[in-house]
Design an enzyme around this catalytic site. Structure first.
Site, PDB file in Angstrom:
ATOM      1  N   ALA A   1       0.832  -1.216   0.000  1.00 31.66           N
ATOM      2  CA  ALA A   1       0.000   0.000   0.000  1.00 31.66           C
ATOM      3  C   ALA A   1       0.866   1.266   0.000  1.00 31.66           C
ATOM      4  CB  ALA A   1      -0.918  -0.009   1.221  1.00 31.66           C
TER       5      ALA A   1
ATOM      6  N   LYS B   1       3.041   1.853   3.099  1.00 32.07           N
ATOM      7  CA  LYS B   1       3.306   2.151   4.515  1.00 32.07           C
ATOM      8  C   LYS B   1       4.794   2.440   4.754  1.00 32.07           C
ATOM      9  CE  LYS B   1       1.911  -1.919   5.849  1.00 32.07           C
ATOM     10  NZ  LYS B   1       1.672  -2.518   4.517  1.00 32.07           N
ATOM     11  N   THR B   2       5.651   1.521   4.306  1.00 31.29           N
ATOM     12  CA  THR B   2       7.088   1.685   4.546  1.00 31.29           C
ATOM     13  C   THR B   2       7.610   2.926   3.832  1.00 31.29           C
ATOM     14  OG1 THR B   2       7.219  -0.721   4.550  1.00 31.29           O
ATOM     15  CG2 THR B   2       9.300   0.460   4.444  1.00 31.29           C
TER      16      THR B   2
ATOM     17  N   SER C   1      -1.113  -4.694  10.176  1.00 29.30           N
ATOM     18  CA  SER C   1      -2.090  -4.627  11.288  1.00 29.30           C
ATOM     19  C   SER C   1      -3.526  -4.713  10.770  1.00 29.30           C
ATOM     20  CB  SER C   1      -1.870  -3.378  12.140  1.00 29.30           C
ATOM     21  OG  SER C   1      -1.588  -2.234  11.379  1.00 29.30           O
TER      22      SER C   1
HETATM   23  N1  LIG Z   1       0.904 -13.804   5.126  1.00 23.80           N
HETATM   24  C1  LIG Z   1       1.350 -12.549   5.064  1.00 23.80           C
HETATM   25  N2  LIG Z   1       0.484 -11.507   5.152  1.00 23.80           N
HETATM   26  C2  LIG Z   1       0.961 -10.232   5.094  1.00 23.80           C
HETATM   27  N3  LIG Z   1       2.269  -9.917   4.961  1.00 23.80           N
HETATM   28  C3  LIG Z   1       3.171 -10.928   4.883  1.00 23.80           C
HETATM   29  C4  LIG Z   1       2.743 -12.269   4.918  1.00 23.80           C
HETATM   30  N4  LIG Z   1       3.847 -13.054   4.809  1.00 23.80           N
HETATM   31  C5  LIG Z   1       4.904 -12.237   4.706  1.00 23.80           C
HETATM   32  N5  LIG Z   1       4.517 -10.968   4.749  1.00 23.80           N
HETATM   33  C6  LIG Z   1       5.473  -9.828   4.772  1.00 23.80           C
HETATM   34  O1  LIG Z   1       5.496  -9.379   6.127  1.00 23.80           O
HETATM   35  C7  LIG Z   1       5.120  -8.025   6.207  1.00 23.80           C
HETATM   36  C8  LIG Z   1       3.949  -7.848   7.173  1.00 23.80           C
HETATM   37  O2  LIG Z   1       4.395  -7.905   8.477  1.00 23.80           O
HETATM   38  P1  LIG Z   1       3.631  -7.120   9.587  1.00 23.80           P
HETATM   39  O3  LIG Z   1       4.409  -7.280  10.836  1.00 23.80           O
HETATM   40  O4  LIG Z   1       3.385  -5.729   9.141  1.00 23.80           O
HETATM   41  O5  LIG Z   1       2.250  -7.910   9.671  1.00 23.80           O
HETATM   42  S1  LIG Z   1       1.105  -7.766  10.789  1.00 23.80           S
HETATM   43  O6  LIG Z   1       0.964  -6.357  11.118  1.00 23.80           O
HETATM   44  O7  LIG Z   1       1.512  -8.547  11.954  1.00 23.80           O
HETATM   45  O8  LIG Z   1      -0.112  -8.284  10.190  1.00 23.80           O
HETATM   46  C9  LIG Z   1       4.670  -7.573   4.839  1.00 23.80           C
HETATM   47  O9  LIG Z   1       5.333  -6.331   4.664  1.00 23.80           O
HETATM   48  P2  LIG Z   1       4.703  -5.114   3.837  1.00 23.80           P
HETATM   49  O10 LIG Z   1       4.694  -5.591   2.419  1.00 23.80           O
HETATM   50  O11 LIG Z   1       5.676  -4.006   4.083  1.00 23.80           O
HETATM   51  O12 LIG Z   1       3.341  -4.828   4.365  1.00 23.80           O
HETATM   52  C10 LIG Z   1       5.138  -8.657   3.900  1.00 23.80           C
HETATM   53  O13 LIG Z   1       6.335  -8.271   3.307  1.00 23.80           O
HETATM   54  N1  LIG Z   2       1.832   8.091  -3.090  1.00 21.90           N
HETATM   55  C1  LIG Z   2       2.544   7.020  -2.760  1.00 21.90           C
HETATM   56  N2  LIG Z   2       2.849   6.783  -1.482  1.00 21.90           N
HETATM   57  C2  LIG Z   2       3.568   5.680  -1.126  1.00 21.90           C
HETATM   58  N3  LIG Z   2       4.029   4.760  -2.004  1.00 21.90           N
HETATM   59  C3  LIG Z   2       3.766   4.947  -3.312  1.00 21.90           C
HETATM   60  C4  LIG Z   2       3.009   6.078  -3.747  1.00 21.90           C
HETATM   61  N4  LIG Z   2       2.886   6.014  -5.094  1.00 21.90           N
HETATM   62  C5  LIG Z   2       3.534   4.911  -5.486  1.00 21.90           C
HETATM   63  N5  LIG Z   2       4.084   4.267  -4.423  1.00 21.90           N
HETATM   64  C6  LIG Z   2       4.893   3.027  -4.517  1.00 21.90           C
HETATM   65  O1  LIG Z   2       4.199   1.960  -3.907  1.00 21.90           O
HETATM   66  C7  LIG Z   2       5.123   1.027  -3.343  1.00 21.90           C
HETATM   67  C8  LIG Z   2       4.757   0.824  -1.897  1.00 21.90           C
HETATM   68  O2  LIG Z   2       5.606  -0.140  -1.318  1.00 21.90           O
HETATM   69  P1  LIG Z   2       5.873  -0.217   0.238  1.00 21.90           P
HETATM   70  O3  LIG Z   2       6.138   1.131   0.798  1.00 21.90           O
HETATM   71  O4  LIG Z   2       6.921  -1.269   0.453  1.00 21.90           O
HETATM   72  O5  LIG Z   2       4.448  -0.721   0.765  1.00 21.90           O
HETATM   73  P2  LIG Z   2       4.103  -1.424   2.155  1.00 21.90           P
HETATM   74  O6  LIG Z   2       5.131  -1.035   3.153  1.00 21.90           O
HETATM   75  O7  LIG Z   2       2.733  -0.928   2.501  1.00 21.90           O
HETATM   76  O8  LIG Z   2       4.119  -2.884   1.868  1.00 21.90           O
HETATM   77  C9  LIG Z   2       6.513   1.637  -3.519  1.00 21.90           C
HETATM   78  O9  LIG Z   2       7.112   1.057  -4.666  1.00 21.90           O
HETATM   79  C10 LIG Z   2       6.227   3.121  -3.772  1.00 21.90           C
HETATM   80  O10 LIG Z   2       7.208   3.753  -4.573  1.00 21.90           O
END
Ligand SMILES: Nc1ncnc2c1ncn2[C@@H]1O[C@H](COP(=O)(O)OS(=O)(=O)O)[C@@H](OP(=O)(O)O)[C@H]1O
Ligand SMILES: Nc1ncnc2c1ncn2[C@@H]1O[C@H](COP(=O)(O)OP(=O)(O)O)[C@@H](O)[C@H]1O
Length: 314
Positions: free
Chosen positions: A55, A57-58, A125
């Site tokens: 989405a 977040k990071t 979350s």
């Molecule tokens: N099953 C499953 N569901 C969601 N995400 C998964 C899963 N397995 C691995 N990952 C990776 O772990 C990141 C999510 O960890 P979180 O600690 O944020 O999860 S939670 O808040 O406890 O639900 C998440 O990171 P983000 O992509 O940055 O959201 C994924 O990279």
């Molecule tokens: N407006 C925006 N805000 C945040 N990320 C964006 C936006 N537009 C495009 N992106 C892209 O979406 C991706 C989001 O990845 P990431 O930050 O790792 O998501 P998450 O941490 O929620 O898994 C990145 O490649 C980022 O460059």
């Protein structure tokens, strides 16, 4: 959430050890704030980014951290992937493990916030009750907590598939993946919703900055203070501002009122953000100035919008 359910959930926060007494430190938050950064003052709080994987977040959390540090404001990011390689490496992605993950992270965030940092948490979350526990943990310590829903549709996250995880989840290689075969409960009352589609990272980051500024966490920064702050709606907020405007009561105004509106929107009547309210009107009438925090700004002309009693009462 039912009260009963909430307390059931709060069980995870209850203390197991007995004979443990909370120890009170000698340093107050105000004192701590005096030595933190060059923009002194206690700004400790937690910004909690929630949303699907991919989405944003990071990205937003890291971008905001860089922005804050660059402006001399202490901030620290806690990220899901990073926490799961350390403090939470014993946890998986079942509902219970996610609950424990969020509880631990929220406790850590609370400590960072208590130490005066703006703690930026980026965690999927997905469950409302876990996010509520995180909020409660902060509230119990009298620390501000801002839930930011990074609202990016599943199709977009899947298209981004930054880590190739959606592809694996679709193939069944990863089980219990949020949005695919596990639920994401959309936040009902977040402090902020950030839509990342058709918005640059900078624009989305500035939405969070604006929210922190509106809540008094980020002060008006020196360089921004030196120019007249305009009140025009930024392009990335236009659609939501128009939607909000359409839902508000309407009032016909005269050309003169419109001209004052222009003056207000161009920032020439700073710190006014609109026609004067009663307290602002009285400050001008009695003291020829407006109080803005600790500073006083000359303002001898009342800028008010005349209203009929009929309009006032409707
Ligand atoms: N099953 C499953 N569901 C969601 N995400 C998964 C899963 N397995 C691995 N990952 C990776 O772990 C990141 C999510 O960890 P979180 O600690 O944020 O999860 S939670 O808040 O406890 O639900 C998440 O990171 P983000 O992509 O940055 O959201 C994924 O990279
Ligand atoms: N407006 C925006 N805000 C945040 N990320 C964006 C936006 N537009 C495009 N992106 C892209 O979406 C991706 C989001 O990845 P990431 O930050 O790792 O998501 P998450 O941490 O929620 O898994 C990145 O490649 C980022 O460059």
């Amino acid at each position: 959430m039912e009260t009963h359910d909430f307390y059931k959930k709060q069980k995870t926060c209850l203390q197991v050890a007995t004979n443990v007494t909370e120890q009170h430190r000698h340093v107050s938050r105000a004192k701590r704030g005096q030595i933190l950064g060059h923009l002194r003052g206690f700004r400790g709080c937690t910004v909690w980014f929630t949303g699907l994987s991919g989405a944003g977040k990071t990205t937003l959390s890291f971008e905001l951290e860089a922005y804050l540090i660059q402006h001399g404001i202490p901030a620290y990011s806690l990220d899901g992937d990073n926490m799961r390689t350390g403090l939470c490496k014993d946890l998986g992605f079942s509902k219970q493990d996610r609950e424990e993950n969020i509880r631990r992270v929220a406790e850590v965030a609370k400590l960072f916030a208590d130490a005066g940092q703006i703690c930026l948490c980026s965690f999927v979350s997905p469950f409302a009750e876990d996010r509520e526990v995180a909020r409660r943990i902060h509230k119990d310590s009298d620390l501000p907590f801002f839930e930011v829903f990074v609202d990016t549709p599943l199709e977009v996250c899947e298209q981004r598939d930054t880590k190739g995880l959606y592809q694996k989840a679709r193939k069944g290689i990863i089980k219990g993946f949020t949005g695919i075969d596990q639920l994401y409960e959309t936040p009902e009352n977040p402090e902020l919703v950030v839509k990342t589609v058709n918005a640059t990272v900078e624009e989305s980051t500035m939405q969070v900055v604006d929210m922190l500024r509106e809540n008094g966490i980020i002060p008006l920064l020196q360089e921004e203070n030196s120019s007249v702050p305009e009140l025009f709606v930024p392009s990335y907020r236009l659609v939501s501002a128009e939607e909000e405007a359409a839902s508000l009561p309407k009032l016909n105004i005269e050309t003169l009122d419109l001209q004052w509106l222009q003056i207000l929107s161009e920032g020439w009547a700073y710190p006014l953000k609109g026609f004067m309210r009663e307290d602002q009107f009285l400050q001008t009438i009695h003291f020829d100035c407006q109080l803005n925090g600790r500073e006083t700004i000359n303002q001898s002309i009342p800028i008010v919008l005349p209203l009929s009693t009929f309009d006032k009462n409707r």
